[in-house]
Each structure stands twice: as structure tokens, then as C-alpha cells.
Design a protein around this motif. Structure first.
Motif, PDB file in Angstrom:
ATOM      1  N   TYR A  48      47.685  46.651  42.595  1.00  0.00           N
ATOM      2  CA  TYR A  48      48.098  45.308  43.029  1.00  0.00           C
ATOM      3  C   TYR A  48      47.140  44.745  44.081  1.00  0.00           C
ATOM      4  O   TYR A  48      46.801  43.570  44.044  1.00  0.00           O
ATOM      5  CB  TYR A  48      49.534  45.323  43.561  1.00  0.00           C
ATOM      6  N   ARG A  49      46.714  45.581  45.040  1.00  0.00           N
ATOM      7  CA  ARG A  49      45.772  45.111  46.074  1.00  0.00           C
ATOM      8  C   ARG A  49      44.434  44.723  45.444  1.00  0.00           C
ATOM      9  O   ARG A  49      43.807  43.750  45.844  1.00  0.00           O
ATOM     10  CB  ARG A  49      45.536  46.185  47.139  1.00  0.00           C
ATOM     11  N   LEU A 106      43.984  43.593  42.394  1.00  0.00           N
ATOM     12  CA  LEU A 106      44.184  42.330  41.682  1.00  0.00           C
ATOM     13  C   LEU A 106      44.222  41.142  42.636  1.00  0.00           C
ATOM     14  O   LEU A 106      43.854  40.032  42.263  1.00  0.00           O
ATOM     15  CB  LEU A 106      45.468  42.385  40.846  1.00  0.00           C
ATOM     16  N   GLU A 107      44.671  41.384  43.866  1.00  0.00           N
ATOM     17  CA  GLU A 107      44.700  40.319  44.874  1.00  0.00           C
ATOM     18  C   GLU A 107      43.301  39.925  45.339  1.00  0.00           C
ATOM     19  O   GLU A 107      43.104  38.799  45.785  1.00  0.00           O
ATOM     20  CB  GLU A 107      45.480  40.774  46.112  1.00  0.00           C
ATOM     21  N   LYS A 108      42.343  40.843  45.241  1.00  0.00           N
ATOM     22  CA  LYS A 108      41.014  40.618  45.798  1.00  0.00           C
ATOM     23  C   LYS A 108      39.949  40.272  44.770  1.00  0.00           C
ATOM     24  O   LYS A 108      39.032  39.517  45.065  1.00  0.00           O
ATOM     25  CB  LYS A 108      40.570  41.861  46.567  1.00  0.00           C
ATOM     26  N   GLN A 109      40.020  40.838  43.578  1.00  0.00           N
ATOM     27  CA  GLN A 109      38.952  40.666  42.598  1.00  0.00           C
ATOM     28  C   GLN A 109      39.136  39.405  41.775  1.00  0.00           C
ATOM     29  O   GLN A 109      40.257  39.027  41.434  1.00  0.00           O
ATOM     30  CB  GLN A 109      38.879  41.877  41.680  1.00  0.00           C
ATOM     31  N   SER A 110      38.014  38.796  41.436  1.00  0.00           N
ATOM     32  CA  SER A 110      38.072  37.593  40.612  1.00  0.00           C
ATOM     33  C   SER A 110      38.575  37.945  39.219  1.00  0.00           C
ATOM     34  O   SER A 110      38.348  39.040  38.720  1.00  0.00           O
ATOM     35  CB  SER A 110      36.698  36.931  40.533  1.00  0.00           C
ATOM     36  N   CYS A 111      39.267  36.997  38.622  1.00  0.00           N
ATOM     37  CA  CYS A 111      39.841  37.186  37.296  1.00  0.00           C
ATOM     38  C   CYS A 111      39.320  36.081  36.379  1.00  0.00           C
ATOM     39  O   CYS A 111      39.541  34.901  36.651  1.00  0.00           O
ATOM     40  CB  CYS A 111      41.361  37.139  37.379  1.00  0.00           C
ATOM     41  N   PRO A 112      38.633  36.436  35.294  1.00  0.00           N
ATOM     42  CA  PRO A 112      38.071  35.412  34.413  1.00  0.00           C
ATOM     43  C   PRO A 112      39.127  34.508  33.773  1.00  0.00           C
ATOM     44  O   PRO A 112      38.851  33.362  33.479  1.00  0.00           O
ATOM     45  CB  PRO A 112      37.309  36.208  33.360  1.00  0.00           C
ATOM     46  N   THR A 113      40.342  35.025  33.608  1.00  0.00           N
ATOM     47  CA  THR A 113      41.389  34.189  33.009  1.00  0.00           C
ATOM     48  C   THR A 113      42.097  33.324  34.039  1.00  0.00           C
ATOM     49  O   THR A 113      42.996  32.569  33.697  1.00  0.00           O
ATOM     50  CB  THR A 113      42.429  35.062  32.271  1.00  0.00           C
ATOM     51  N   ASN A 114      41.674  33.436  35.304  1.00  0.00           N
ATOM     52  CA  ASN A 114      42.262  32.642  36.380  1.00  0.00           C
ATOM     53  C   ASN A 114      41.174  31.801  37.049  1.00  0.00           C
ATOM     54  O   ASN A 114      41.150  31.633  38.266  1.00  0.00           O
ATOM     55  CB  ASN A 114      42.961  33.556  37.394  1.00  0.00           C
ATOM     56  N   GLY A 115      40.245  31.310  36.248  1.00  0.00           N
ATOM     57  CA  GLY A 115      39.179  30.470  36.780  1.00  0.00           C
ATOM     58  C   GLY A 115      38.263  31.189  37.753  1.00  0.00           C
ATOM     59  O   GLY A 115      37.664  30.561  38.624  1.00  0.00           O
ATOM     60  N   LYS A 121      39.164  33.129  40.105  1.00  0.00           N
ATOM     61  CA  LYS A 121      39.859  33.405  41.367  1.00  0.00           C
ATOM     62  C   LYS A 121      40.700  34.670  41.212  1.00  0.00           C
ATOM     63  O   LYS A 121      41.130  35.000  40.112  1.00  0.00           O
ATOM     64  CB  LYS A 121      40.775  32.243  41.742  1.00  0.00           C
ATOM     65  N   PRO A 122      40.986  35.354  42.320  1.00  0.00           N
ATOM     66  CA  PRO A 122      41.912  36.490  42.241  1.00  0.00           C
ATOM     67  C   PRO A 122      43.293  36.010  41.805  1.00  0.00           C
ATOM     68  O   PRO A 122      43.636  34.835  41.966  1.00  0.00           O
ATOM     69  CB  PRO A 122      41.957  37.020  43.673  1.00  0.00           C
ATOM     70  N   LEU A 123      44.063  36.922  41.253  1.00  0.00           N
ATOM     71  CA  LEU A 123      45.425  36.581  40.867  1.00  0.00           C
ATOM     72  C   LEU A 123      46.286  36.368  42.105  1.00  0.00           C
ATOM     73  O   LEU A 123      46.097  37.026  43.125  1.00  0.00           O
ATOM     74  CB  LEU A 123      46.035  37.702  40.022  1.00  0.00           C
ATOM     75  N   GLY A 124      47.246  35.470  42.003  1.00  0.00           N
ATOM     76  CA  GLY A 124      48.186  35.231  43.088  1.00  0.00           C
ATOM     77  C   GLY A 124      49.342  36.209  43.020  1.00  0.00           C
ATOM     78  O   GLY A 124      49.507  36.940  42.040  1.00  0.00           O
ATOM     79  N   PRO A 125      50.187  36.233  44.049  1.00  0.00           N
ATOM     80  CA  PRO A 125      51.302  37.183  44.108  1.00  0.00           C
ATOM     81  C   PRO A 125      52.233  37.126  42.894  1.00  0.00           C
ATOM     82  O   PRO A 125      52.656  38.155  42.389  1.00  0.00           O
ATOM     83  CB  PRO A 125      52.049  36.789  45.385  1.00  0.00           C
ATOM     84  N   SER A 129      51.536  36.106  39.797  1.00  0.00           N
ATOM     85  CA  SER A 129      50.832  36.650  38.633  1.00  0.00           C
ATOM     86  C   SER A 129      50.710  38.164  38.726  1.00  0.00           C
ATOM     87  O   SER A 129      50.862  38.864  37.726  1.00  0.00           O
ATOM     88  CB  SER A 129      49.439  36.041  38.508  1.00  0.00           C
ATOM     89  N   ILE A 130      50.457  38.676  39.909  1.00  0.00           N
ATOM     90  CA  ILE A 130      50.363  40.128  40.085  1.00  0.00           C
ATOM     91  C   ILE A 130      51.703  40.766  39.791  1.00  0.00           C
ATOM     92  O   ILE A 130      51.774  41.796  39.123  1.00  0.00           O
ATOM     93  CB  ILE A 130      49.863  40.477  41.500  1.00  0.00           C
ATOM     94  N   GLY A 131      52.775  40.154  40.245  1.00  0.00           N
ATOM     95  CA  GLY A 131      54.108  40.682  39.941  1.00  0.00           C
ATOM     96  C   GLY A 131      54.379  40.704  38.457  1.00  0.00           C
ATOM     97  O   GLY A 131      55.055  41.594  37.947  1.00  0.00           O
ATOM     98  N   CYS A 132      53.816  39.765  37.732  1.00  0.00           N
ATOM     99  CA  CYS A 132      54.023  39.693  36.292  1.00  0.00           C
ATOM    100  C   CYS A 132      53.193  40.707  35.524  1.00  0.00           C
ATOM    101  O   CYS A 132      53.402  40.893  34.324  1.00  0.00           O
ATOM    102  CB  CYS A 132      53.722  38.281  35.777  1.00  0.00           C
ATOM    103  N   VAL A 133      52.240  41.364  36.187  1.00  0.00           N
ATOM    104  CA  VAL A 133      51.450  42.397  35.519  1.00  0.00           C
ATOM    105  C   VAL A 133      52.334  43.605  35.212  1.00  0.00           C
ATOM    106  O   VAL A 133      52.111  44.311  34.246  1.00  0.00           O
ATOM    107  CB  VAL A 133      50.223  42.797  36.374  1.00  0.00           C
TER     108      VAL A 133
END
Length: 94
Positions: free
Chosen positions: A48-49, A51-60, A62-66, A68-72
């Protein structure tokens, strides 16, 4: 184990379809090599940490927000053990 979970999921087809990209993009690349008996709370917290820090290609990029991370996570892990993440309303893995 994750592929088996998805293949045997008894829920709605749309739920399984929603799980597939989360498993493919976020869980398998980071935890796919870990045996289920070795998945710990600390390892999931690390995921989870990350995912909060690394860029995500499916999120433009940007790192995933809280949320979205909860939905993982899932209501039940592939081993059938219920987990909860404090503060998460989706019943994510913890």
C-alpha cells in the motif's frame, strides 16, 4: 493462486472483471512471487505504501490515492481469510 481465485470467483462477472486489472497491474507485479503463507500484514502495508508513492500509468502517471489503494484489496483474500484495513470502507486486504 491469484489466477485460480479469479477463475473461480463466484461473484458477479462485473466484480471479477474489476478485480482482474487490480491483480494484473498492482498485486501480481509486487506480490506474485510470494507464497500465500508468507503474505503478512507488514508485506501488505509495504504494498500500500508503494502504491501511494509510485506513479501509475493508468492514473495519468500519478500515484494512486487512498481510495484507489483500498480498492486494490478484496473482501476475502485468495486463501479465503477475511482481512480488514483500518479506515477502509471497501474491506480491503490488511
Amino acid at each position: 493462486m491469484l489466477d485460480t481465485f479469479l477463475a473461480n470467483h463466484q461473484g458477479e462477472a462485473t466484480t471479477t472483471a474489476g478485480y482482474e486489472p487490480k491483480v494484473r497491474l498492482h498485486i501480481k507485479p509486487r506480490l506474485g512471487h510470494v507464497k500465500i503463507v508468507n503474505v503478512t500484514d507488514d508485506l501488505l502495508d509495504e504494498l500500500y505504501r508503494e502504491l501511494e508513492k509510485q506513479s501509475c500509468p493508468t492514473n495519468g502517471g500519478k500515484p494512486l490515492g487512498p481510495r484507489s489503494i483500498g480498492c486494490v484489496g478484496f473482501t476475502n483474500c485468495p486463501a479465503g481469510v477475511a482481512h480488514e484495513k483500518p479506515g477502509c470502507t471497501t474491506g480491503a486486504l490488511r
